[in-house]
Design a protein around this motif. Structure first.
Motif, PDB file in Angstrom:
ATOM      1  N   ASP A 114       0.834  -1.198   0.000  1.00  0.00           N
ATOM      2  CA  ASP A 114       0.000   0.000   0.000  1.00  0.00           C
ATOM      3  C   ASP A 114       0.874   1.255   0.000  1.00  0.00           C
ATOM      4  O   ASP A 114       2.077   1.189  -0.283  1.00  0.00           O
ATOM      5  N   TYR A 122      -0.007   6.068   4.962  1.00  0.00           N
ATOM      6  CA  TYR A 122      -1.190   6.308   5.795  1.00  0.00           C
ATOM      7  C   TYR A 122      -1.190   7.726   6.358  1.00  0.00           C
ATOM      8  O   TYR A 122      -2.240   8.374   6.435  1.00  0.00           O
ATOM      9  N   HIS A 142      -7.405   1.733   4.543  1.00  0.00           N
ATOM     10  CA  HIS A 142      -7.019   0.390   4.092  1.00  0.00           C
ATOM     11  C   HIS A 142      -7.760   0.026   2.808  1.00  0.00           C
ATOM     12  O   HIS A 142      -7.154  -0.440   1.828  1.00  0.00           O
ATOM     13  N   PHE A 166      -6.629   1.505  -0.563  1.00  0.00           N
ATOM     14  CA  PHE A 166      -5.458   0.869  -1.188  1.00  0.00           C
ATOM     15  C   PHE A 166      -5.802  -0.514  -1.745  1.00  0.00           C
ATOM     16  O   PHE A 166      -5.333  -0.902  -2.821  1.00  0.00           O
ATOM     17  N   SER A 171      -3.705  -3.347  -3.948  1.00  0.00           N
ATOM     18  CA  SER A 171      -2.707  -3.767  -2.964  1.00  0.00           C
ATOM     19  C   SER A 171      -2.934  -5.221  -2.551  1.00  0.00           C
ATOM     20  O   SER A 171      -4.039  -5.604  -2.165  1.00  0.00           O
ATOM     21  N   ILE A 197      -1.553  -5.063   2.832  1.00  0.00           N
ATOM     22  CA  ILE A 197      -1.752  -3.771   3.499  1.00  0.00           C
ATOM     23  C   ILE A 197      -1.061  -3.817   4.858  1.00  0.00           C
ATOM     24  O   ILE A 197      -0.954  -4.874   5.478  1.00  0.00           O
ATOM     25  N   GLY A 229       5.715  -0.900  -3.280  1.00  0.00           N
ATOM     26  CA  GLY A 229       4.661  -0.059  -2.727  1.00  0.00           C
ATOM     27  C   GLY A 229       5.153   1.373  -2.640  1.00  0.00           C
ATOM     28  O   GLY A 229       6.079   1.774  -3.356  1.00  0.00           O
ATOM     29  N   PRO A 263      -3.436   6.412  -2.958  1.00  0.00           N
ATOM     30  CA  PRO A 263      -4.009   5.345  -3.787  1.00  0.00           C
ATOM     31  C   PRO A 263      -3.787   5.567  -5.282  1.00  0.00           C
ATOM     32  O   PRO A 263      -3.637   4.606  -6.039  1.00  0.00           O
ATOM     33  N   ILE A 305      -0.403   4.176  -6.068  1.00  0.00           N
ATOM     34  CA  ILE A 305      -0.406   2.718  -6.036  1.00  0.00           C
ATOM     35  C   ILE A 305      -1.127   2.157  -7.252  1.00  0.00           C
ATOM     36  O   ILE A 305      -0.710   1.143  -7.837  1.00  0.00           O
TER      37      ILE A 305
END
Length: 501
Positions: free
Chosen positions: A19, A22, A67, A70, A75, A78, A306, A313, A316
């Motif tokens: 991911d 955060y 979470h 992602f 992902s 995570i 990652g 996001p 990713i």
């Protein structure tokens, strides 16, 4: 199938996707002090804004949504929102007593999100995030007291064990020891993970990710990539090693290439979204970052990829698209060069049949009257000059022995090795910790960030005692000199040597 086997099988089939950041996502939400406190900590007197880990308790839906954001873009793994969820870091917020709970709740949130996005042909995994803490075990916070430490190895182990047990209880699939700027901290985390894993029927695989801080190609505590790699390879079961944070993908390129060439484990990389601008913002676009990552994959360097600081996001998703049809790096545990691998700040390796290694033995109180006198008189600055002279004269390893009746061997070993750590012209070479007493050896192992040598162990006290000490040394990541000595005495013939060894 074990967790390790499942991940290894997937890594052979595709490049797995981690991911992103955060902290970046939480900051974008504009959360206020009251959001961090929530109902439970409404009367907590210490400010909590910025303590993202507490959101697992006070705003679980916010964490789960991040979470999910992602997971929705692809992902495979995570990370729990627990980067600072350890007693050392949470002491700043007076929340050190709830870290076990914090990790358990965080893992449960991530587990629920991962399971909701999993299917038989696309399983999702939860990595328990274990950050470096805000203390350094091999560096002094006071330039005027180079031998001083504000955290001990044992304190770190205790904090990490508490956090890791929480992650296990919450359902994490693996441990991610990440953003390592001081390898001694990482070795404490590995020690804790090994202890936790010994009790599990299905041990959690361990991913380890170091941080190269600048163009010097070294960690904050001074190790090169190769030295770092040698220092942490004893993690068990080690599934991947890699790099994250501090630098963008382009700046990390030469170090990722080096680690891919050297390591027999899988390679994990999650760079920042470029370098921060004058305002501390990460502005590299998703497409630019993904193009560099794709080049990594085309070179055969990647198993897990990652993003770290500044990655969203959108980043990713772009990376997922860029690597979709690219093959993962082939993992061959037998490919790493060198049968003997040691390290200080710099690596030392030897193939079987290679040249002799020069060991400097003047920092030995039983072999040097001058060194013994300096240590007894507490003249450690002058004692350091003995070590420095040996390295300057060609010693590739420094043997340190404090076995002397008039000394507190544990304290002398600890003091001297902490001082050596502050002298890069000495600590660049590996350390041989030389003692007949395990408590002195262990004190030394708790001070050395590199891969040291224990000198020595034997079967003198029997096989059970030998195995106990050997396993302890292994958990500290040390190589060992094993003497041809058993309960009947020292080997005095070739046949006796063969029988013992």
């Amino acid at each position: 199938m074990s967790k390790l086997a499942k991940l290894q099988k997937l890594m052979q089939a595709k490049i797995l996707l981690l991911d992103g950041a955060y902290g970046t996502e939480f900051q974008a939400l504009g959360l206020e002090e009251k959001d961090y406190h929530g109902d439970r900590f409404a009367s907590h007197s210490v400010p909590l804004q910025g303590n993202h880990d507490i959101l697992c308790i006070t705003q679980p839906n916010v964490v789960k949504n991040v979470h999910s954001s992602f997971l929705e873009v692809g992902s495979d793994i995570i990370c729990t929102n627990t980067f600072n969820a350890n007693a050392v870091s949470q002491a700043d917020y007076d929340l050190q007593d709830i870290c076990g709970e914090m990790n358990t709740v965080a893992a449960k949130i991530a587990r629920e999100a991962a399971d909701q996005h999993s299917c038989n042909d696309r399983p999702r995994f939860v990595a328990g995030s274990i950050g470096p803490t805000n203390r350094t075990a091999s560096l002094s916070p006071d330039v005027n007291q180079p031998g001083y430490r504000n955290i001990t190895f044992a304190e770190l182990v205790s904090a990490y064990q508490d956090a890791m047990q929480g992650l296990v209880n919450g359902g994490a699939d693996l441990f991610l020891i990440e953003t390592i700027f001081d390898t001694l901290n990482a070795k404490a985390a590995i020690y804790a993970a090994n202890q936790i894993n010994e009790k599990l029927d299905d041990p959690l695989p361990i991913m380890i990710s170091g941080t190269i801080t600048d163009a010097s190609g070294r960690t904050l505590s001074g190790q090169t990539c190769e030295a770092f790699l040698y220092s942490i390879e004893h993690a068990n079961p080690l599934i991947s090693v890699g790099l994250n944070c501090a630098l963008g993908a382009e700046q990390l390129r030469p170090y990722v290439a080096e680690m891919s060439r050297l390591s027999g484990a899988a390679i994990t990389v999650y760079p920042n979204a470029g370098l921060p601008d004058a305002f501390g913002e990460y502005t590299q676009t998703a497409d630019v970052m993904a193009a560099t990552i794709a080049d990594y994959a085309k070179n055969g360097w990647l198993n897990v990829i990652g993003g770290c600081c500044g990655t969203t996001p959108k980043h990713i998703a772009a990376i997922a698209e860029a690597i979709e049809n690219l093959k993962p790096r082939e993992v061959d545990i037998g490919s790493a060069p060198g049968n003997l691998k040691l390290s200080g700040l710099e690596p030392l390796s030897r193939q079987e049949g290679g040249l002799f290694i020069n060991v400097g033995e003047r920092t030995n109180v039983t072999g040097s009257a001058r060194f013994a006198r300096l240590v007894r008189e507490n003249k450690f600055d002058e004692a350091l000059s003995v070590a420095r002279q040996q390295v300057e004269n060609g010693a590739q390893v420094i043997d340190v022995n404090m076995d002397e009746g008039m000394l507190d061997g544990v304290e002398a070993m600890r003091t001297f090795l902490n001082l050596i750590a502050s002298e890069p012209d000495i600590s660049r070479v590996p350390i041989m910790i030389d003692s007949s007493k395990w408590e002195i050896i262990e004190a030394g192992l708790r001070c050395v960030q590199g891969k040291a040598i224990v000198n020595s162990i034997s079967l003198k006290e029997g096989e059970a005692q030998f195995l106990e000490v050997a396993n302890k040394a292994l958990n500290y990541g040390a190589s060992m000199v094993v003497m041809a000595f058993d309960e009947a005495g020292q080997a005095d013939s070739l046949q006796r040597k063969i029988e013992i060894c």
